[in-house]
Design a protein around this motif. Sequence first.
Motif, PDB file in Angstrom:
ATOM      1  N   ARG A 107      13.547  16.925 -11.670  1.00  0.00           N
ATOM      2  CA  ARG A 107      12.772  15.817 -11.110  1.00  0.00           C
ATOM      3  C   ARG A 107      11.994  15.083 -12.206  1.00  0.00           C
ATOM      4  O   ARG A 107      11.856  13.857 -12.162  1.00  0.00           O
ATOM      5  CB  ARG A 107      11.799  16.332 -10.051  1.00  0.00           C
ATOM      6  CG  ARG A 107      12.440  16.716  -8.724  1.00  0.00           C
ATOM      7  CD  ARG A 107      11.369  16.958  -7.683  1.00  0.00           C
ATOM      8  NE  ARG A 107      10.647  15.720  -7.394  1.00  0.00           N
ATOM      9  CZ  ARG A 107       9.354  15.681  -7.089  1.00  0.00           C
ATOM     10  NH1 ARG A 107       8.624  16.795  -7.079  1.00  0.00           N
ATOM     11  NH2 ARG A 107       8.774  14.525  -6.813  1.00  0.00           N
ATOM     12  N   ASN A 153       3.413  15.443  -8.739  1.00  0.00           N
ATOM     13  CA  ASN A 153       2.728  15.899  -7.534  1.00  0.00           C
ATOM     14  C   ASN A 153       1.629  14.923  -7.079  1.00  0.00           C
ATOM     15  O   ASN A 153       1.270  14.891  -5.903  1.00  0.00           O
ATOM     16  CB  ASN A 153       2.112  17.274  -7.759  1.00  0.00           C
ATOM     17  CG  ASN A 153       3.187  18.342  -7.948  1.00  0.00           C
ATOM     18  OD1 ASN A 153       4.288  18.218  -7.413  1.00  0.00           O
ATOM     19  ND2 ASN A 153       2.870  19.402  -8.685  1.00  0.00           N
ATOM     20  N   THR A 189       5.296  17.689 -14.290  1.00  0.00           N
ATOM     21  CA  THR A 189       5.290  18.187 -12.908  1.00  0.00           C
ATOM     22  C   THR A 189       3.982  17.824 -12.214  1.00  0.00           C
ATOM     23  O   THR A 189       3.974  17.430 -11.036  1.00  0.00           O
ATOM     24  CB  THR A 189       5.488  19.708 -12.896  1.00  0.00           C
ATOM     25  OG1 THR A 189       6.728  20.028 -13.541  1.00  0.00           O
ATOM     26  CG2 THR A 189       5.523  20.243 -11.469  1.00  0.00           C
ATOM     27  N   GLU A 216      12.245  21.340 -10.427  1.00  0.00           N
ATOM     28  CA  GLU A 216      11.085  20.567 -10.865  1.00  0.00           C
ATOM     29  C   GLU A 216      11.349  19.886 -12.207  1.00  0.00           C
ATOM     30  O   GLU A 216      10.962  18.731 -12.413  1.00  0.00           O
ATOM     31  CB  GLU A 216       9.850  21.465 -10.966  1.00  0.00           C
ATOM     32  CG  GLU A 216       9.219  21.801  -9.626  1.00  0.00           C
ATOM     33  CD  GLU A 216       7.876  22.474  -9.790  1.00  0.00           C
ATOM     34  OE1 GLU A 216       7.583  22.948 -10.917  1.00  0.00           O
ATOM     35  OE2 GLU A 216       7.114  22.518  -8.807  1.00  0.00           O
TER      36      GLU A 216
END
Length: 382
Positions: free
Chosen positions: A51, A376, A372, A48
């Motif tokens: 990313r 999402n 994060t 995560e």
Amino acid sequence: MSTIPLDYQTLRILWWALLGILLIGFAVMGGRDLGVGTLLPFVAKTDEERRVLINLVGPTWEGNQVWLILGGGAIFAAWPQLYAVSFSGFYIAMIAILLALIIRPVGFKFRGKVSDPRWRATWDTALFIGGFLPALIFGVAVGNVFLGAPFQLDVTQRITYSGNFFGLLTPFALLCGLVSLSMIVTQGAAVIAGRTDGEIAERARKYGRWSALATIVLFVIGGLLVLYVLEGYRLIGPPRTIAPSNPLGKEVVREVGAWGGNYGAMPWTMALPILALFGSIVAWWALGARARLVALLGSSLAIFGIIATAGLSLFPFLLPSSIDPQSSLTVWDASSSQLTLFVMLCAAIVFLPIIILYTSWVFRVMRGPVTTASLNKNPNAY
């Protein structure tokens, strides 16, 4: 009588300055991406977190490459002999940079296609290489410009290059590569610390402060070597500033301290290395103080100062020859014609502001923290 409103000497100086601006633009803008890629395995510990870093630069990296393309195009069109020597003599180094830059966008696109950790780790490594290698090799190239390249011109101005890739990896050139790498890492750390939060930002601040200190130390060591140890190049007699380009026929000597001649002749130019050190100190302080914007401004200022210092130290040389100093390429004898430089200048006056405007607009649209939670909510995230 020429109908071109700018004389040849002025056009040559303007294009020397514009080339420096393009290189600085790439180092500041492209350095964001290269720095984040270099820090990827150190700052991001989980999938995560990786990313987050990838999406930090993924939407804007392509636009930042415009500065590199413009720089290469400017060398090709404004300084054709410099292009011929550097892009052929440094061929393997250029290919290494090109391959590193190619695998980076592939990594952005392919990493998320398979959820296998080994697959993603492989592309994470590719993204690291795509950031680390160009940042290092660009600095090594600048170091070799200070040392001079092993080429010579015959009476027909045909170029003969007698070097090889491993001959570029001298201690001084590698030192310059480390200066480049450390300043780029500081830039990347400032970007990460400015647009992320939590542990990612804290790790970026830690690495950024170390890289800022490394930039200061390495830059000072490199400067002392240039001034007091290395043989530099110096023109003998007045340059032919308005004559047609012909690198042959001038007299060049090599002597220790020659690269410091411009600073002795123009003391105000000492502001540039001072600016480089000041910017690095500001970045170091701001990262520790969590002053996000100040850290990025300080890092960018350091990049400007370092590249401008190198360019001014070398002036008027573009690429000296280590085996035949008389074949060295300078601003006064390696340019395109007066008409070509003028037409290119008109194009630059039109298109450079457009590039700056659309780059500013893109970064305004992409502003804000990357976390994060924000990933999402974004179905288009990497």
